[in-house]
Design a protein around this motif. Structure first.
Motif, PDB file in Angstrom:
ATOM      1  N   ASN A   1     -14.030   0.052  28.220  1.00 29.47           N
ATOM      2  CA  ASN A   1     -14.902   0.885  27.395  1.00 29.47           C
ATOM      3  C   ASN A   1     -14.986   2.310  27.915  1.00 29.47           C
ATOM      4  OD1 ASN A   1     -15.541  -1.151  25.571  1.00 29.47           O
ATOM      5  ND2 ASN A   1     -17.285  -1.871  26.773  1.00 29.47           N
ATOM      6  N   SER A   2     -15.104   2.430  29.236  1.00 28.66           N
ATOM      7  CA  SER A   2     -15.127   3.776  29.821  1.00 28.66           C
ATOM      8  C   SER A   2     -13.809   4.511  29.583  1.00 28.66           C
ATOM      9  CB  SER A   2     -15.423   3.686  31.318  1.00 28.66           C
ATOM     10  OG  SER A   2     -14.424   2.960  31.983  1.00 28.66           O
ATOM     11  N   GLU A   3     -12.682   3.781  29.755  1.00 33.40           N
ATOM     12  CA  GLU A   3     -11.378   4.403  29.509  1.00 33.40           C
ATOM     13  C   GLU A   3     -11.220   4.773  28.028  1.00 33.40           C
ATOM     14  OE1 GLU A   3      -7.675   5.862  30.660  1.00 33.40           O
ATOM     15  OE2 GLU A   3      -9.377   5.138  31.841  1.00 33.40           O
ATOM     16  N   LEU A   4     -11.715   3.891  27.148  1.00 32.67           N
ATOM     17  CA  LEU A   4     -11.646   4.187  25.720  1.00 32.67           C
ATOM     18  C   LEU A   4     -12.495   5.412  25.372  1.00 32.67           C
ATOM     19  CD1 LEU A   4     -10.689   3.312  22.906  1.00 32.67           C
ATOM     20  CD2 LEU A   4     -12.718   1.857  22.751  1.00 32.67           C
ATOM     21  N   SER A   5     -13.663   5.512  26.002  1.00 33.74           N
ATOM     22  CA  SER A   5     -14.503   6.683  25.771  1.00 33.74           C
ATOM     23  C   SER A   5     -13.812   7.953  26.236  1.00 33.74           C
ATOM     24  CB  SER A   5     -15.839   6.507  26.485  1.00 33.74           C
ATOM     25  OG  SER A   5     -16.642   7.648  26.345  1.00 33.74           O
ATOM     26  N   ARG A   6     -13.167   7.873  27.415  1.00 30.48           N
ATOM     27  CA  ARG A   6     -12.463   9.060  27.925  1.00 30.48           C
ATOM     28  C   ARG A   6     -11.306   9.440  27.007  1.00 30.48           C
ATOM     29  NH1 ARG A   6      -8.112  10.293  30.760  1.00 30.48           N
ATOM     30  NH2 ARG A   6      -7.466   8.101  30.934  1.00 30.48           N
ATOM     31  N   LEU A   7     -10.547   8.425  26.555  1.00 30.36           N
ATOM     32  CA  LEU A   7      -9.422   8.709  25.653  1.00 30.36           C
ATOM     33  C   LEU A   7      -9.910   9.249  24.313  1.00 30.36           C
ATOM     34  CD1 LEU A   7      -7.168   5.589  26.373  1.00 30.36           C
ATOM     35  CD2 LEU A   7      -6.810   7.934  27.163  1.00 30.36           C
ATOM     36  N   GLN A   8     -11.057   8.723  23.843  1.00 26.07           N
ATOM     37  CA  GLN A   8     -11.602   9.228  22.593  1.00 26.07           C
ATOM     38  C   GLN A   8     -11.998  10.701  22.734  1.00 26.07           C
ATOM     39  OE1 GLN A   8     -11.739   7.504  19.763  1.00 26.07           O
ATOM     40  NE2 GLN A   8     -12.564   9.262  18.639  1.00 26.07           N
ATOM     41  N   GLN A   9     -12.614  11.032  23.879  1.00 18.07           N
ATOM     42  CA  GLN A   9     -12.956  12.435  24.120  1.00 18.07           C
ATOM     43  C   GLN A   9     -11.704  13.298  24.194  1.00 18.07           C
ATOM     44  OE1 GLN A   9     -15.345  12.540  27.644  1.00 18.07           O
ATOM     45  NE2 GLN A   9     -17.100  11.473  26.684  1.00 18.07           N
ATOM     46  N   GLU A  10     -10.665  12.776  24.863  1.00 17.11           N
ATOM     47  CA  GLU A  10      -9.408  13.525  24.942  1.00 17.11           C
ATOM     48  C   GLU A  10      -8.788  13.690  23.545  1.00 17.11           C
ATOM     49  OE1 GLU A  10      -6.495  15.605  27.026  1.00 17.11           O
ATOM     50  OE2 GLU A  10      -8.390  14.775  27.744  1.00 17.11           O
ATOM     51  N   TYR A  11      -8.867  12.627  22.738  1.00 19.04           N
ATOM     52  CA  TYR A  11      -8.322  12.710  21.377  1.00 19.04           C
ATOM     53  C   TYR A  11      -9.092  13.739  20.550  1.00 19.04           C
ATOM     54  CZ  TYR A  11      -7.451  11.338  16.535  1.00 19.04           C
ATOM     55  OH  TYR A  11      -7.164  11.360  15.196  1.00 19.04           O
ATOM     56  N   ASP A  12     -10.419  13.714  20.661  1.00 15.95           N
ATOM     57  CA  ASP A  12     -11.213  14.697  19.927  1.00 15.95           C
ATOM     58  C   ASP A  12     -10.885  16.114  20.367  1.00 15.95           C
ATOM     59  OD1 ASP A  12     -12.416  12.605  18.643  1.00 15.95           O
ATOM     60  OD2 ASP A  12     -14.158  12.546  19.996  1.00 15.95           O
ATOM     61  N   ARG A  13     -10.694  16.295  21.677  1.00 15.16           N
ATOM     62  CA  ARG A  13     -10.349  17.628  22.167  1.00 15.16           C
ATOM     63  C   ARG A  13      -8.982  18.068  21.660  1.00 15.16           C
ATOM     64  NH1 ARG A  13     -11.537  16.622  26.833  1.00 15.16           N
ATOM     65  NH2 ARG A  13      -9.552  16.186  27.809  1.00 15.16           N
ATOM     66  N   ILE A  14      -8.018  17.141  21.623  1.00 10.94           N
ATOM     67  CA  ILE A  14      -6.670  17.482  21.132  1.00 10.94           C
ATOM     68  C   ILE A  14      -6.715  17.794  19.642  1.00 10.94           C
ATOM     69  CG2 ILE A  14      -4.368  16.546  20.735  1.00 10.94           C
ATOM     70  CD1 ILE A  14      -4.687  15.015  23.374  1.00 10.94           C
ATOM     71  N   VAL A  15      -7.511  16.995  18.890  1.00 10.52           N
ATOM     72  CA  VAL A  15      -7.631  17.265  17.449  1.00 10.52           C
ATOM     73  C   VAL A  15      -8.252  18.632  17.209  1.00 10.52           C
ATOM     74  CG1 VAL A  15      -8.855  16.532  15.364  1.00 10.52           C
ATOM     75  CG2 VAL A  15      -7.706  14.840  16.782  1.00 10.52           C
ATOM     76  N   GLU A  16      -9.269  18.968  17.989  1.00  9.24           N
ATOM     77  CA  GLU A  16      -9.887  20.284  17.849  1.00  9.24           C
ATOM     78  C   GLU A  16      -8.899  21.399  18.192  1.00  9.24           C
ATOM     79  OE1 GLU A  16     -12.976  22.707  16.733  1.00  9.24           O
ATOM     80  OE2 GLU A  16     -12.881  20.514  16.652  1.00  9.24           O
ATOM     81  N   ARG A  17      -8.119  21.156  19.248  1.00  6.86           N
ATOM     82  CA  ARG A  17      -7.125  22.163  19.633  1.00  6.86           C
ATOM     83  C   ARG A  17      -6.057  22.309  18.554  1.00  6.86           C
ATOM     84  NH1 ARG A  17      -3.213  21.809  24.964  1.00  6.86           N
ATOM     85  NH2 ARG A  17      -2.185  23.831  24.677  1.00  6.86           N
ATOM     86  N   ASN A  18      -5.615  21.189  17.951  1.00  7.87           N
ATOM     87  CA  ASN A  18      -4.611  21.259  16.883  1.00  7.87           C
ATOM     88  C   ASN A  18      -5.150  22.013  15.671  1.00  7.87           C
ATOM     89  OD1 ASN A  18      -2.714  19.869  18.363  1.00  7.87           O
ATOM     90  ND2 ASN A  18      -3.354  17.864  17.594  1.00  7.87           N
ATOM     91  N   LYS A  19      -6.438  21.763  15.366  1.00  5.68           N
ATOM     92  CA  LYS A  19      -7.029  22.500  14.257  1.00  5.68           C
ATOM     93  C   LYS A  19      -7.047  23.996  14.535  1.00  5.68           C
ATOM     94  CE  LYS A  19     -10.036  18.787  12.566  1.00  5.68           C
ATOM     95  NZ  LYS A  19     -11.437  18.359  12.353  1.00  5.68           N
ATOM     96  N   GLN A  20      -7.403  24.341  15.800  1.00  2.00           N
ATOM     97  CA  GLN A  20      -7.428  25.764  16.153  1.00  2.00           C
ATOM     98  C   GLN A  20      -6.035  26.372  16.079  1.00  2.00           C
ATOM     99  OE1 GLN A  20     -10.251  27.328  16.698  1.00  2.00           O
ATOM    100  NE2 GLN A  20      -9.286  29.325  17.018  1.00  2.00           N
ATOM    101  N   LEU A  21      -5.033  25.621  16.590  1.00  2.00           N
ATOM    102  CA  LEU A  21      -3.658  26.129  16.534  1.00  2.00           C
ATOM    103  C   LEU A  21      -3.164  26.241  15.093  1.00  2.00           C
ATOM    104  CD1 LEU A  21      -2.065  24.139  19.519  1.00  2.00           C
ATOM    105  CD2 LEU A  21      -2.657  26.568  19.460  1.00  2.00           C
ATOM    106  N   GLU A  22      -3.527  25.261  14.283  1.00  2.00           N
ATOM    107  CA  GLU A  22      -3.126  25.322  12.871  1.00  2.00           C
ATOM    108  C   GLU A  22      -3.765  26.517  12.176  1.00  2.00           C
ATOM    109  OE1 GLU A  22      -3.086  22.378   8.947  1.00  2.00           O
ATOM    110  OE2 GLU A  22      -3.986  21.742  10.849  1.00  2.00           O
TER     111      GLU A  22
END
Length: 401
Positions: free
Chosen positions: A262-283
Motif C-alpha cells: 500500500n505504501s509503495e502503491l501510494s508512492r507510485l500513485q504520487q509519482e504517476y500524478d506528478r508525471i501526468v502533471e508534468r506531461n500536461k505542462q509539457l503539452e
C-alpha cells in the motif's frame, strides 16, 4: 584667689594638691605685677580729658589655653607647669587604665578557666555522645541486618507457602477427579459383583469358545482402539495447533506485505500524478510553441535549401560530390568560390600593365592574409564571432531538423 596667683587654663589650679590635701610647691606660680590694669566699662565719648596711664584691654573670646600657647608674653615656666599638670593627669589616667586592665585580665583568666572547664565537660559529653552514636549505629546496622534476613526468610517462606498452596489446589483437583472416576467406575464394580454372583462356579472350565473369553477379548480390542484413537487425537490436536500458529504467522506476513504494498502503491500513485502533471505542462508548452517551431522549421528548411542550391552552383571538384558534403563544408566551399570569383573580377578589372592575368594561388592566399591582417582587430574579431555563431546555429538547426 590672691593677686599673686593665676588660674591655669581649663579651670586648673596652678598649685598642685598633694596626698594630704596640701598643694605641691612646684605647682605654685608667682607673678610680679608691675602695674594695675583697669577694665573700661564706659564708652569712649567724653574720655579725651582722662589720664593717659589707663590701659585699655580688649575683649578676648579665645580660650585661656590658646592664649597661653600663642601669647608672646607667656612665660616658659608657665608652659612647662601646664605640661607637667597634663603629664600628671595623663599618668594618673594611665595608672587607672593599668589597674582596670589588670582587673579585666584577672576576670578574663577566671573566664578562661571556666571556659576550659566547660570545654572539658563539652568534650566529655561529645565523646560520650559519639560513643552513644556509634553504639546506636551498630544497633541500627544489626537491626537492619536482622530485618533484611527476616525479610528474605519471610519471602522464602511466602514463596514456599504459595507453592504449597498450588500443590494443595492440584492435589484437591486430582482428588475430585479421582472421586468422580471412582463414582463412575463403581457402577462397573457393582455390575461385576452382581455378575460374579450369577456366574456358575465352574465358569473357568469353559474353553476358548466361552462367552466370557469373547467379552474379555472384545474389551481388550476396544481398549487398544481407544488408546490409538486418543493418541491420534492428541497428534491431530498438536498438528492443528502448529497449523494455527503457521496461519497466524502467514496472516502477520500478509498484513505486513499489504502495508508495504500500500505504501509503495501510494508512492507510485504520487509519482504517476506528478508525471501526468508534468506531461500536461509539457503539452501546454508544446502547444504554445508549436507555431513558433513551425515557422522556425520553415525558415531553417528554406535556408538549408538555399545553401544547397548555392553549393550546387558553386561546386568545386576537390570537395567531392555535393550530396556527400556536410553543411559547414558547403558553406566553406561557397565562401571559397565567392572569394575566387571576386579575385577573378578584380584581376579582370585591372589594366594589362598591372601584371599577369593568371593568378598564383600562393600569392592569392598571401593577399587574403594581408587583407585580413589590415582589417581592424575589433571588427575582425566580431566578424569571426558572428561567423562562428552562424555556423553553430546552422549546425544546431540542421540537427534538430
Amino acid at each position: 584667689m590672691s593677686g599673686g596667683e593665676r588660674e591655669l587654663p581649663g579651670g586648673e589650679s596652678p598649685r598642685g594638691t598633694m596626698s594630704g590635701g596640701e598643694r605641691s610647691p612646684r605647682y605654685q606660680l608667682n607673678l610680679n605685677i608691675s602695674r594695675r590694669n583697669v577694665f573700661v566699662t564706659q564708652l569712649e565719648e567724653g574720655r579725651d580729658d582722662e589720664d593717659g596711664d589707663v590701659t585699655q584691654i580688649p575683649v578676648i573670646k579665645e580660650a585661656a589655653s590658646r592664649i597661653l600657647e600663642t601669647s608672646r608674653n607667656t612665660l616658659q615656666k608657665t608652659l612647662v607647669l601646664k605640661k607637667e599638670v597634663e603629664y600628671d593627669r595623663v599618668s594618673q589616667e594611665l595608672l587607672n587604665k593599668k589597674q582596670e586592665f589588670e582587673e579585666r585580665m584577672q576576670a578574663l583568666d577566671v573566664k578562661k578557666e571556666e571556659f576550659f572547664q566547660k570545654q572539658l565537660e563539652c568534650s566529655e559529653k561529645a565523646s560520650k555522645f559519639e560513643k552513644f552514636l556509634k553504639e546506636s549505629d551498630a544497633k541500627r546496622r544489626r537491626a537492619i541486618a536482622k530485618y533484611q534476613t527476616e525479610s528474605r526468610q519471610n519471602e522464602f517462606r511466602q514463596t514456599e507457602i504459595e507453592e504449597l498452596k498450588k500443590q494443595l489446589e492440584t492435589q484437591r483437583a486430582r482428588q475430585l477427579k479421582l472421586h468422580e472416576r471412582l463414582k463412575k467406575n463403581r457402577t462397573y464394580e457393582d455390575f461385576l459383583l452382581k455378575m460374579a454372583d450369577n456366574v456358575p462356579e465352574d465358569y473357568l472350565d469353559y474353553g476358548v469358545d466361552s462367552p466370557v473369553k469373547a467379552i474379555i477379548r472384545r474389551h481388550e480390542t476396544l481398549s487398544l482402539t481407544n488408546e490409538s484413537l486418543v493418541d491420534n487425537l492428541t497428534a491431530l490436536a498438536d498438528e492443528q495447533e502448529n497449523k494455527q500458529h503457521a496461519l497466524e504467522l502467514l496472516q502477520r506476513n500478509y498484513d505486513t506485505c499489504k502495508l508495504t504494498m500500500n505504501s509503495e502503491l501510494s508512492r507510485l500513485q504520487q509519482e504517476y500524478d506528478r508525471i501526468v502533471e508534468r506531461n500536461k505542462q509539457l503539452e501546454l508548452n508544446f502547444n504554445l510553441n508549436k507555431g513558433h517551431f513551425r515557422t522556425q522549421s520553415v525558415e531553417v528548411g528554406s535556408l538549408l535549401m538555399a545553401v544547397t542550391n548555392l553549393a550546387e552552383q558553386c561546386h568545386m571538384k576537390h570537395y567531392g560530390p555535393v550530396d556527400e558534403v556536410e553543411l559547414l563544408r558547403k558553406l566553406e566551399m561557397i565562401k571559397e568560390y565567392v572569394l575566387e570569383k571576386m579575385h577573378v573580377e578584380k584581376l579582370a578589372s585591372q589594366p594589362p600593365e598591372a601584371g599577369p592575368l593568371v593568378p598564383n594561388p600562393d600569392s592569392q592566399a598571401s593577399k587574403l592574409k594581408k587583407t585580413t591582417a589590415k582589417e581592424p582587430p575589433k571588427s575582425r574579431t566580431s566578424q569571426l564571432q558572428r561567423n562562428d555563431a552562424n555556423k553553430r546555429r546552422l549546425s544546431t538547426l540542421g540537427a534538430n531538423i
